[in-house]
Motif scaffolding. Structure first.
Motif, PDB file in Angstrom:
ATOM      1  N   ASN A   1       0.863  -1.176   0.000  1.00 36.07           N
ATOM      2  CA  ASN A   1       0.000   0.000   0.000  1.00 36.07           C
ATOM      3  C   ASN A   1       0.906   1.235   0.000  1.00 36.07           C
ATOM      4  N   LYS A   2       0.339   2.402   0.231  1.00 34.58           N
ATOM      5  CA  LYS A   2       1.149   3.620   0.091  1.00 34.58           C
ATOM      6  C   LYS A   2       2.287   3.697   1.128  1.00 34.58           C
ATOM      7  N   ASN A   3       2.186   2.925   2.185  1.00 34.11           N
ATOM      8  CA  ASN A   3       3.247   2.936   3.197  1.00 34.11           C
ATOM      9  C   ASN A   3       4.315   1.868   2.964  1.00 34.11           C
ATOM     10  N   GLY A   4       4.155   1.100   1.909  1.00 36.33           N
ATOM     11  CA  GLY A   4       5.109   0.020   1.647  1.00 36.33           C
ATOM     12  C   GLY A   4       4.429  -1.321   1.786  1.00 36.33           C
ATOM     13  N   LEU A   5       5.215  -2.329   2.205  1.00 34.33           N
ATOM     14  CA  LEU A   5       4.646  -3.675   2.315  1.00 34.33           C
ATOM     15  C   LEU A   5       3.527  -3.685   3.360  1.00 34.33           C
ATOM     16  N   ASN A   6       2.403  -4.269   2.980  1.00 33.97           N
ATOM     17  CA  ASN A   6       1.269  -4.375   3.897  1.00 33.97           C
ATOM     18  C   ASN A   6       1.459  -5.659   4.728  1.00 33.97           C
ATOM     19  N   ARG A   7       2.156  -5.496   5.845  1.00 32.38           N
ATOM     20  CA  ARG A   7       2.583  -6.667   6.618  1.00 32.38           C
ATOM     21  C   ARG A   7       1.420  -7.479   7.170  1.00 32.38           C
ATOM     22  N   LYS A   8       0.362  -6.783   7.555  1.00 32.67           N
ATOM     23  CA  LYS A   8      -0.803  -7.490   8.108  1.00 32.67           C
ATOM     24  C   LYS A   8      -1.424  -8.384   7.024  1.00 32.67           C
ATOM     25  N   TYR A   9      -1.568  -7.808   5.828  1.00 31.42           N
ATOM     26  CA  TYR A   9      -2.140  -8.567   4.711  1.00 31.42           C
ATOM     27  C   TYR A   9      -1.259  -9.776   4.373  1.00 31.42           C
ATOM     28  N   VAL A  10       0.049  -9.529   4.308  1.00 32.69           N
ATOM     29  CA  VAL A  10       0.977 -10.615   3.955  1.00 32.69           C
ATOM     30  C   VAL A  10       0.943 -11.705   5.033  1.00 32.69           C
ATOM     31  N   ALA A  11       0.941 -11.279   6.300  1.00 25.83           N
ATOM     32  CA  ALA A  11       0.904 -12.257   7.405  1.00 25.83           C
ATOM     33  C   ALA A  11      -0.361 -13.115   7.309  1.00 25.83           C
ATOM     34  N   ASP A  12      -1.485 -12.468   6.990  1.00 22.34           N
ATOM     35  CA  ASP A  12      -2.739 -13.221   6.864  1.00 22.34           C
ATOM     36  C   ASP A  12      -2.671 -14.219   5.707  1.00 22.34           C
ATOM     37  N   GLN A  13      -2.039 -13.807   4.609  1.00 23.61           N
ATOM     38  CA  GLN A  13      -1.938 -14.680   3.438  1.00 23.61           C
ATOM     39  C   GLN A  13      -1.077 -15.915   3.711  1.00 23.61           C
ATOM     40  N   ILE A  14       0.041 -15.680   4.424  1.00 15.89           N
ATOM     41  CA  ILE A  14       0.969 -16.809   4.598  1.00 15.89           C
ATOM     42  C   ILE A  14       0.655 -17.646   5.841  1.00 15.89           C
ATOM     43  N   PHE A  15      -0.269 -17.153   6.679  1.00 14.65           N
ATOM     44  CA  PHE A  15      -0.652 -17.894   7.881  1.00 14.65           C
ATOM     45  C   PHE A  15      -1.179 -19.278   7.481  1.00 14.65           C
ATOM     46  N   ASN A  16      -0.545 -20.313   8.000  1.00 21.88           N
ATOM     47  CA  ASN A  16      -0.935 -21.696   7.670  1.00 21.88           C
ATOM     48  C   ASN A  16      -0.754 -22.077   6.211  1.00 21.88           C
ATOM     49  N   ASN A  17       0.018 -21.310   5.448  1.00 19.88           N
ATOM     50  CA  ASN A  17       0.282 -21.658   4.055  1.00 19.88           C
ATOM     51  C   ASN A  17       1.800 -21.768   3.864  1.00 19.88           C
ATOM     52  N   GLU A  18       2.288 -22.940   4.182  1.00 24.34           N
ATOM     53  CA  GLU A  18       3.732 -23.142   4.190  1.00 24.34           C
ATOM     54  C   GLU A  18       4.378 -22.934   2.823  1.00 24.34           C
ATOM     55  N   GLN A  19       3.652 -23.356   1.790  1.00 27.40           N
ATOM     56  CA  GLN A  19       4.157 -23.210   0.427  1.00 27.40           C
ATOM     57  C   GLN A  19       4.409 -21.750   0.081  1.00 27.40           C
ATOM     58  N   LEU A  20       3.412 -20.931   0.436  1.00 23.96           N
ATOM     59  CA  LEU A  20       3.504 -19.506   0.126  1.00 23.96           C
ATOM     60  C   LEU A  20       4.613 -18.843   0.955  1.00 23.96           C
ATOM     61  N   LEU A  21       4.701 -19.247   2.220  1.00 20.38           N
ATOM     62  CA  LEU A  21       5.757 -18.705   3.084  1.00 20.38           C
ATOM     63  C   LEU A  21       7.131 -19.028   2.483  1.00 20.38           C
ATOM     64  N   LYS A  22       7.257 -20.244   1.989  1.00 23.62           N
ATOM     65  CA  LYS A  22       8.513 -20.678   1.391  1.00 23.62           C
ATOM     66  C   LYS A  22       8.854 -19.796   0.175  1.00 23.62           C
ATOM     67  N   LYS A  23       7.834 -19.526  -0.628  1.00 24.87           N
ATOM     68  CA  LYS A  23       8.041 -18.696  -1.819  1.00 24.87           C
ATOM     69  C   LYS A  23       8.458 -17.273  -1.432  1.00 24.87           C
ATOM     70  N   VAL A  24       7.797 -16.745  -0.399  1.00 27.52           N
ATOM     71  CA  VAL A  24       8.132 -15.385   0.057  1.00 27.52           C
ATOM     72  C   VAL A  24       9.593 -15.356   0.514  1.00 27.52           C
ATOM     73  N   ASN A  25       9.973 -16.372   1.289  1.00 28.58           N
ATOM     74  CA  ASN A  25      11.360 -16.436   1.761  1.00 28.58           C
ATOM     75  C   ASN A  25      12.353 -16.575   0.615  1.00 28.58           C
ATOM     76  N   GLN A  26      11.953 -17.332  -0.411  1.00 27.34           N
ATOM     77  CA  GLN A  26      12.860 -17.519  -1.557  1.00 27.34           C
ATOM     78  C   GLN A  26      13.055 -16.222  -2.335  1.00 27.34           C
ATOM     79  N   ILE A  27      12.118 -15.319  -2.202  1.00 28.72           N
ATOM     80  CA  ILE A  27      12.255 -14.018  -2.868  1.00 28.72           C
ATOM     81  C   ILE A  27      13.131 -13.091  -2.018  1.00 28.72           C
ATOM     82  N   ILE A  28      12.893 -13.119  -0.703  1.00 29.79           N
ATOM     83  CA  ILE A  28      13.575 -12.154   0.169  1.00 29.79           C
ATOM     84  C   ILE A  28      15.000 -12.584   0.573  1.00 29.79           C
ATOM     85  N   HIS A  29      15.158 -13.854   0.985  1.00 30.51           N
ATOM     86  CA  HIS A  29      16.443 -14.289   1.553  1.00 30.51           C
ATOM     87  C   HIS A  29      17.668 -14.082   0.654  1.00 30.51           C
ATOM     88  N   PRO A  30      17.602 -14.463  -0.642  1.00 34.02           N
ATOM     89  CA  PRO A  30      18.809 -14.270  -1.466  1.00 34.02           C
ATOM     90  C   PRO A  30      19.207 -12.799  -1.597  1.00 34.02           C
TER      91      PRO A  30
END
Ligand code: ATP
Length: 195
Positions: free
Chosen positions: A59-88
């Motif tokens: 959103n206008k403030n940057g990453l919408n952490r609440k939205y992202v947290a809700d999306q990846i909550f209990n979704n291990e696959q998605l969490l893995k993908k997010v980490n694969q984007i950020i970690h490297p």
């Protein structure tokens, strides 16, 4: 410049130990803080996260952490993908940062170091440990959280025994002054050997 990975489970005292090294003049890179900054400044991260999480990820403030947290909550696959984007990107950013530091060695403090193989990029690793109940009590005192919430975060991290087997140094952080003495000892060792 040698690079040292510093990690430990929730409430073990990573940040406390990192501060002690910092007071000895060691440059410290805090992976969590830098990762948060990078998610808002790296165009590559922004576009890849938007691709997998949708336009609402920012959103206008940057990453919408609440939205992202809700999306990846209990979704291990998605969490893995997010980490694969950020970690490297964080690993790359740390490398560049380390090259600009002066001294014999610098430290990267990261909550996850062994679990994701990040330790393989470090010259040495330091693990901070403390008894489980003490860690829970520290977090309950520090944060507005519950024992169940802490327990579930602990369950996502490797047990200390598994990390100890891979760590070059383990600091048992119970008493501040004993911890400071261990920090000094490791610092002196690294000054001598990490040239
Ligand atoms: P997190 O994984 O949640 O970020 P952490 O591993 O970085 O935690 P710290 O933030 O350093 O841990 O410590 C957790 C809390 O425990 C803090 O409030 C800190 O002041 C306190 N603490 C850490 N070490 C000690 C100690 N040896 N004696 C007393 N309190 C301590």
């Amino acid at each position: 410049m040698k690079t040292i990975g510093l990690t430990g489970g929730i409430g073990s005292g990573k940040t406390t130990v990192a501060t002690m090294f910092s007071e000895l003049g060691v440059p410290i890179y805090i992976a969590d803080i830098e990762a948060k900054k990078l998610t808002n400044t790296s165009e590559a991260i922004k576009s890849e996260l938007t691709e997998i999480l949708g336009e609402k990820a920012y959103n206008k403030n940057g990453l919408n952490r609440k939205y992202v947290a809700d999306q990846i909550f209990n979704n291990e696959q998605l969490l893995k993908k997010v980490n694969q984007i950020i970690h490297p990107r964080v690993a790359e950013h740390f490398k560049e940062w380390a090259q600009q530091q002066t001294g014999i060695y610098c430290i990267e403090e990261a909550a996850i170091l062994f679990e994701n193989g990040g330790y393989k990029n470090c010259d040495y690793t330091i693990l901070v440990t403390a008894p489980k109940q003490l860690r829970i009590d520290r977090i309950l005192k520090r944060d507005d959280t519950t024992e169940t919430e802490i327990q579930s975060r602990m369950d996502n991290q490797w047990p200390d025994e598994k990390k100890k087997a891979l760590a070059d140094f383990t600091i048992e952080n119970i008493d501040m002054e004993m911890t400071r003495a261990q920090v000094k000892e490791i610092h002196e060792y690294l000054l001598k050997t990490a040239q």
